[in-house]
Scaffold this motif. Structure first.
Motif, PDB file in Angstrom:
ATOM      1  N   SER A 137       0.838  -1.206   0.000  1.00  0.00           N
ATOM      2  CA  SER A 137       0.000   0.000   0.000  1.00  0.00           C
ATOM      3  C   SER A 137       0.871   1.253   0.000  1.00  0.00           C
ATOM      4  CB  SER A 137      -0.906   0.012   1.236  1.00  0.00           C
ATOM      5  OG  SER A 137      -1.693  -1.154   1.291  1.00  0.00           O
ATOM      6  N   GLN A 138       0.389   2.307  -0.683  1.00  0.00           N
ATOM      7  CA  GLN A 138       1.139   3.557  -0.715  1.00  0.00           C
ATOM      8  C   GLN A 138       0.977   4.291   0.612  1.00  0.00           C
ATOM      9  OE1 GLN A 138       0.349   6.077  -4.079  1.00  0.00           O
ATOM     10  NE2 GLN A 138       1.521   7.791  -3.257  1.00  0.00           N
ATOM     11  N   VAL A 139       2.110   4.711   1.179  1.00  0.00           N
ATOM     12  CA  VAL A 139       2.076   5.430   2.456  1.00  0.00           C
ATOM     13  C   VAL A 139       2.693   6.821   2.337  1.00  0.00           C
ATOM     14  CG1 VAL A 139       2.052   3.341   3.884  1.00  0.00           C
ATOM     15  CG2 VAL A 139       4.249   4.318   3.177  1.00  0.00           C
ATOM     16  N   GLY A 140       3.116   7.182   1.136  1.00  0.00           N
ATOM     17  CA  GLY A 140       3.713   8.501   0.955  1.00  0.00           C
ATOM     18  C   GLY A 140       4.407   8.618  -0.384  1.00  0.00           C
ATOM     19  N   GLU A 141       5.159   9.698  -0.536  1.00  0.00           N
ATOM     20  CA  GLU A 141       5.931   9.938  -1.750  1.00  0.00           C
ATOM     21  C   GLU A 141       7.303  10.470  -1.366  1.00  0.00           C
ATOM     22  OE1 GLU A 141       3.655  12.633  -4.157  1.00  0.00           O
ATOM     23  OE2 GLU A 141       2.742  10.985  -5.290  1.00  0.00           O
ATOM     24  N   VAL A 142       8.271  10.231  -2.249  1.00  0.00           N
ATOM     25  CA  VAL A 142       9.618  10.745  -2.011  1.00  0.00           C
ATOM     26  C   VAL A 142      10.188  11.212  -3.346  1.00  0.00           C
ATOM     27  CG1 VAL A 142      10.760   8.506  -2.332  1.00  0.00           C
ATOM     28  CG2 VAL A 142      11.844  10.247  -0.901  1.00  0.00           C
ATOM     29  N   GLU A 143      10.982  12.260  -3.285  1.00  0.00           N
ATOM     30  CA  GLU A 143      11.621  12.763  -4.501  1.00  0.00           C
ATOM     31  C   GLU A 143      13.029  12.202  -4.579  1.00  0.00           C
ATOM     32  OE1 GLU A 143      12.549  16.948  -6.870  1.00  0.00           O
ATOM     33  OE2 GLU A 143      11.498  16.969  -4.961  1.00  0.00           O
ATOM     34  N   LEU A 144      13.343  11.528  -5.678  1.00  0.00           N
ATOM     35  CA  LEU A 144      14.676  10.961  -5.870  1.00  0.00           C
ATOM     36  C   LEU A 144      15.647  12.070  -6.251  1.00  0.00           C
ATOM     37  CD1 LEU A 144      13.760   7.726  -7.894  1.00  0.00           C
ATOM     38  CD2 LEU A 144      14.145   7.948  -5.438  1.00  0.00           C
ATOM     39  N   ASN A 145      16.829  12.044  -5.664  1.00  0.00           N
ATOM     40  CA  ASN A 145      17.838  13.069  -5.927  1.00  0.00           C
ATOM     41  C   ASN A 145      18.257  13.024  -7.398  1.00  0.00           C
ATOM     42  OD1 ASN A 145      20.173  14.654  -6.094  1.00  0.00           O
ATOM     43  ND2 ASN A 145      20.831  14.123  -4.028  1.00  0.00           N
ATOM     44  N   PRO A 146      18.038  14.105  -8.160  1.00  0.00           N
ATOM     45  CA  PRO A 146      18.374  14.082  -9.588  1.00  0.00           C
ATOM     46  C   PRO A 146      19.863  13.938  -9.868  1.00  0.00           C
ATOM     47  CG  PRO A 146      17.745  16.295  -8.875  1.00  0.00           C
ATOM     48  CD  PRO A 146      17.428  15.383  -7.744  1.00  0.00           C
ATOM     49  N   ALA A 147      20.714  14.261  -8.881  1.00  0.00           N
ATOM     50  CA  ALA A 147      22.163  14.109  -9.073  1.00  0.00           C
ATOM     51  C   ALA A 147      22.578  12.644  -9.103  1.00  0.00           C
ATOM     52  CB  ALA A 147      22.915  14.837  -7.956  1.00  0.00           C
TER      53      ALA A 147
END
Length: 205
Positions: A10-20
């Motif tokens: 189940s989805q519990v959130g979101e995270v942004e992957l470091n573009p570097a």
């Protein structure tokens, strides 16, 4: 943004992957060089054969130099004879060589970026196992829709996770600080603990 799932899928959130790390243009030539280096370093280099100097026998000249009609021969252990020595006999040696650290790091970032671009990075809020249970771990992988070869990345060595996953074909476990380009290339999915993701971004950014 990438979904963060729990072990039930189940989805519990979101995270942004470091573009570097997860957003660069993959340099596949560098990846190839690092994989080739890994395979070379894995070679035992124990192949060995005997030269004509090392083969037993052959001390006597088989026939006289002239008058027999045969080509001249000095030894029955010359390479053209059966049981003779090998011309350029392979000898034990090391095939290993060292690559620049920057090259290794670029290759790692390239593989991570390629997996992210293909939407094959699965982030899990916490990968833990109370007991060693292969069936339960397989159920977790099915729940997060990991249906192929996978590398499961945890922040530290988790014995229960390692032992639960080791009998599942195509599934490897590793830690955030011990990533292998070869293992990542060989897998379809990267299943990353959210804490391990933070460590990867801290160490490799």
């Amino acid at each position: 943004m990438t979904k963060v799932l729990n072990m039930a899928g189940s989805q519990v959130g979101e995270v942004e992957l470091n573009p570097a790390i997860f957003g660069i243009e993959p340099n596949m030539h560098v990846v190839h060089e690092v994989v080739k280096n890994h395979l070379a370093n894995c070679r035992q280099g124990t192949q060995s054969a005997l030269t004509r100097a090392e083969v037993s026998g052959g001390g006597k000249k088989p026939w006289r130099q002239k008058g027999t009609g045969h080509a001249r021969q000095g030894s029955t252990r010359a390479p053209q004879w059966t049981h003779g020595g090998i011309v350029f006999a392979p000898k034990p040696r090391s095939y290993s060589y060292v690559l620049n650290k920057k090259v290794k790091r670029l290759a790692l970032k390239s593989v991570l970026s390629a997996k992210a671009a293909g939407e094959n990075v699965i982030v899990v809020d916490s990968i833990t196992m109370d007991t060693i249970k292969t069936k339960a771990f397989k159920g977790f992988l099915d729940a997060v829709k990991c249906d192929g070869k996978a590398v499961v990345i945890t922040p530290e060595v988790n014995t229960n996770v390692v032992k639960s996953a080791r009998n599942i074909p195509g599934v490897l476990t590793t830690t955030a600080r011990m990533l292998s380009v070869y293992d990542l290339v060989n897998a379809k999915y990267l299943v990353i603990d959210q804490a391990a993701l933070a460590t990867i971004e801290e160490v490799y950014a």
